[in-house]
Design a protein around this motif. Structure first.
Motif, mmCIF file in Angstrom:
data_model
loop_
_atom_site.group_PDB
_atom_site.id
_atom_site.type_symbol
_atom_site.label_atom_id
_atom_site.label_comp_id
_atom_site.label_asym_id
_atom_site.label_seq_id
_atom_site.Cartn_x
_atom_site.Cartn_y
_atom_site.Cartn_z
ATOM 1 N N ILE A 66 -17.842 -12.883 -3.808
ATOM 2 C CA ILE A 66 -17.683 -13.276 -5.214
ATOM 3 C C ILE A 66 -18.259 -14.673 -5.443
ATOM 4 N N ALA A 67 -18.003 -15.571 -4.486
ATOM 5 C CA ALA A 67 -18.508 -16.936 -4.612
ATOM 6 C C ALA A 67 -20.033 -16.979 -4.607
ATOM 7 N N LYS A 68 -20.670 -16.000 -3.981
ATOM 8 C CA LYS A 68 -22.132 -15.929 -3.949
ATOM 9 C C LYS A 68 -22.698 -15.231 -5.188
ATOM 10 N N GLY A 69 -21.833 -14.832 -6.090
ATOM 11 C CA GLY A 69 -22.297 -14.229 -7.330
ATOM 12 C C GLY A 69 -22.352 -12.717 -7.326
ATOM 13 N N TRP A 70 -21.893 -12.096 -6.263
ATOM 14 C CA TRP A 70 -21.878 -10.634 -6.196
ATOM 15 C C TRP A 70 -20.636 -10.092 -6.888
ATOM 16 N N THR A 71 -20.706 -8.825 -7.298
ATOM 17 C CA THR A 71 -19.569 -8.159 -7.941
ATOM 18 C C THR A 71 -18.923 -7.193 -6.954
ATOM 19 N N ASN A 72 -17.614 -7.309 -6.785
ATOM 20 C CA ASN A 72 -16.848 -6.358 -5.977
ATOM 21 C C ASN A 72 -16.220 -5.321 -6.903
ATOM 22 N N MET A 73 -16.283 -4.062 -6.516
ATOM 23 C CA MET A 73 -15.734 -2.990 -7.330
ATOM 24 C C MET A 73 -14.661 -2.226 -6.554
ATOM 25 N N HIS A 74 -13.796 -1.559 -7.305
ATOM 26 C CA HIS A 74 -12.758 -0.720 -6.688
ATOM 27 C C HIS A 74 -12.940 0.710 -7.166
ATOM 28 N N CYS A 75 -13.061 1.649 -6.219
ATOM 29 C CA CYS A 75 -13.278 3.062 -6.531
ATOM 30 C C CYS A 75 -11.951 3.812 -6.412
ATOM 31 N N THR A 76 -11.520 4.426 -7.509
ATOM 32 C CA THR A 76 -10.237 5.131 -7.521
ATOM 33 C C THR A 76 -10.382 6.631 -7.286
ATOM 34 N N THR A 77 -11.622 7.128 -7.178
ATOM 35 C CA THR A 77 -11.838 8.574 -7.070
ATOM 36 C C THR A 77 -12.059 9.038 -5.638
ATOM 37 N N ALA A 78 -12.001 8.135 -4.687
ATOM 38 C CA ALA A 78 -12.155 8.509 -3.276
ATOM 39 C C ALA A 78 -11.259 7.609 -2.440
ATOM 40 N N ALA A 79 -10.948 8.062 -1.242
ATOM 41 C CA ALA A 79 -10.024 7.304 -0.397
ATOM 42 C C ALA A 79 -10.398 7.443 1.072
ATOM 43 N N VAL A 80 -9.919 6.497 1.841
ATOM 44 C CA VAL A 80 -9.924 6.609 3.290
ATOM 45 C C VAL A 80 -8.464 6.714 3.709
ATOM 46 N N SER A 81 -8.166 7.708 4.521
ATOM 47 C CA SER A 81 -6.780 7.901 4.981
ATOM 48 C C SER A 81 -6.643 7.356 6.392
ATOM 49 N N GLN A 82 -5.568 6.645 6.633
ATOM 50 C CA GLN A 82 -5.308 6.085 7.948
ATOM 51 C C GLN A 82 -3.891 6.444 8.375
ATOM 52 N N GLN A 83 -3.580 6.092 9.609
ATOM 53 C CA GLN A 83 -2.279 6.468 10.162
ATOM 54 C C GLN A 83 -1.224 5.426 9.819
ATOM 55 N N ALA A 84 -0.146 5.845 9.189
ATOM 56 C CA ALA A 84 0.964 4.942 8.904
ATOM 57 C C ALA A 84 1.683 4.581 10.196
ATOM 58 N N VAL A 85 2.192 3.371 10.250
ATOM 59 C CA VAL A 85 2.963 2.919 11.411
ATOM 60 C C VAL A 85 4.374 3.479 11.292
ATOM 61 N N LEU A 86 4.850 4.132 12.339
ATOM 62 C CA LEU A 86 6.141 4.814 12.277
ATOM 63 C C LEU A 86 7.287 3.997 12.869
ATOM 64 N N SER A 87 6.981 2.821 13.390
ATOM 65 C CA SER A 87 8.001 1.941 13.951
ATOM 66 C C SER A 87 8.143 0.711 13.068
ATOM 67 N N LEU A 88 9.368 0.389 12.671
ATOM 68 C CA LEU A 88 9.601 -0.761 11.804
ATOM 69 C C LEU A 88 9.160 -2.052 12.493
ATOM 70 N N LYS A 89 9.424 -2.180 13.775
ATOM 71 C CA LYS A 89 9.035 -3.388 14.500
ATOM 72 C C LYS A 89 7.522 -3.536 14.518
ATOM 73 N N ARG A 90 6.816 -2.442 14.763
ATOM 74 C CA ARG A 90 5.351 -2.501 14.785
ATOM 75 C C ARG A 90 4.796 -2.800 13.399
ATOM 76 N N LEU A 91 5.461 -2.285 12.384
ATOM 77 C CA LEU A 91 5.010 -2.531 11.017
ATOM 78 C C LEU A 91 5.151 -4.014 10.666
ATOM 79 N N ILE A 92 6.278 -4.617 11.005
ATOM 80 C CA ILE A 92 6.479 -6.043 10.731
ATOM 81 C C ILE A 92 5.487 -6.874 11.528
ATOM 82 N N ARG A 93 5.197 -6.431 12.742
ATOM 83 C CA ARG A 93 4.191 -7.118 13.562
ATOM 84 C C ARG A 93 2.827 -7.088 12.871
ATOM 85 N N GLN A 94 2.456 -5.922 12.345
ATOM 86 C CA GLN A 94 1.183 -5.792 11.636
ATOM 87 C C GLN A 94 1.137 -6.715 10.430
#
Length: 359
Positions: free
Chosen positions: A189-217
């Motif tokens: 942004i500081a270099k003058g470029w425009t960042n956009m957000h696409c709401t019609t597609a997604a990347v799915s990742q694995q949720a952390v199933l341990s509360l301790k690991r989640l807080i660590r992340q």
């Protein structure tokens, strides 16, 4: 996870792409999996000690350097080359290329961030809450930031024009910050470029199933936000006023979280004192109607979050989504624990990369 991610990438309907797997000195089967994939679409780049395992930013910078020096991009105009960062557990939607490509028709677009979902969101409450967190962040906050001009980049599912990356100063596009994606978005942004957000597609990742690991992340993310305070002079100098205000607010969020973490303590003390006084007086000192104010203050946003999530998860329904959003309010308290952990790591000079432990 990597094999499934590569299978989805190589099955994308577009064919003008290549997947570069960066083996950052890993001790798992990364190289073997990459070499077993379609060699016409998948290439392997190995990083070995002592240069490996220096953080995600260093690995990404080396990957871009390899693309430039290997001749793989020979004959291509950097303005026509788009790089996408996908984590090993990332699963791109089949239509992601068709959804993202139109944004780059505008020559001023430097980067596009797609939505992030949890593909294992059905495996318990913690996974479901992480999915709600990313849906709300994308559909509400990132969509608003698109109009402000301050869209941020995420670590997974970020698409960047190579010509935009080439304009960034330093040893490479990405910094050594623990939140290298945040730094990248701000500097674009500081270099003058425009960042956009696409709401019609997604990347799915694995949720952390341990509360301790989640807080660590989240403590790593929090510490990275603290490190990004060094971007403030750049924002004040080179970013237009409207996005600058939002970015400065975003960078100040760690301080606000630490201060806000003290409020529940004072609230519990007040409730405890009122309960003791009520017992001593022999009757309640607070009318039940007085609870309406704290409820509205704490949970009004839950109805909006529930509505937004129900639009994405139609099988869950509006009522269940709103109830889940009430739990989501308490889920947000993990940032208090993560925040103080990240703050302590920064005070004690710990800068090691806390890689998210998944299953």
């Amino acid at each position: 996870m990597l094999s499934e991610s590569l299978a989805r990438i190589t099955s994308l309907p577009a064919r003008n792409f290549m997947a570069l797997v960066i083996d950052d000195g890993s001790d798992d089967r990364t190289s073997r999996i990459a070499l077993a994939a379609d060699p016409a679409l998948v290439r392997l780049h190995r990083r070995t000690p002592p240069n490996a395992r220096k953080g995600k930013g260093a690995a990404l910078n080396d990957g871009v350097r390899h693309l430039r020096e290997s001749g793989l991009l020979a004959g291509y105009d950097p303005a026509d080359v788009v790089l996408c960062v996908v984590d090993a557990d990332g699963r791109l939607d089949p239509h992601v290329v068709q959804s993202v490509d139109p944004y780059f028709d505008d020559p001023n677009t430097g980067a596009v961030q797609v939505c992030v979902r949890m593909y294992n969101r059905h495996l318990g409450l913690l996974a479901r809450l992480q999915d709600m967190e990313f849906v709300v962040y994308g559909d509400v906050f990132q969509s608003a930031r698109r109009f402000i001009g301050s869209v941020g980049m995420g670590g997974n599912g970020q698409f960047m024009r190579l010509a935009a990356l080439n304009t960034l100063d330093g040893d490479g596009p990405w910094s050594d910050s623990l939140t290298e994606d945040l730094d990248l978005g701000v500097r674009l942004i500081a270099k003058g470029w425009t960042n956009m957000h696409c709401t019609t597609a997604a990347v799915s990742q694995q949720a952390v199933l341990s509360l301790k690991r989640l807080i660590r992340q989240r403590s790593r993310w929090f510490q990275g936000h603290l490190q990004s305070a060094g971007l403030v002079p750049l924002i004040l100098r080179d970013v237009p006023t409207r996005p600058a205000i939002d970015l400065l607010y975003h960078l100040s969020s760690p301080v606000l979280i630490l201060l806000t973490s003290l409020l529940p303590v004072s609230f519990l003390v007040a409730v405890g004192a009122t309960a003791v006084a009520s017992v001593q007086a022999g009757h309640p000192l607070v009318s039940p109607m007085w609870l309406l104010g704290p409820y509205l203050l704490s949970f009004t946003a839950a109805y909006a979050y529930g509505y937004v999530y129900a639009r994405r998860e139609r099988d869950l329904g509006l009522v269940r989504s709103v109830l889940l959003a009430h739990v989501f309010v308490f889920y947000g308290y993990i940032w208090f624990f993560a925040g103080w952990w990240g703050f302590w790591r920064m005070l004690t000079g710990q800068r090691g990369w806390l890689k998210t432990a998944r299953t």
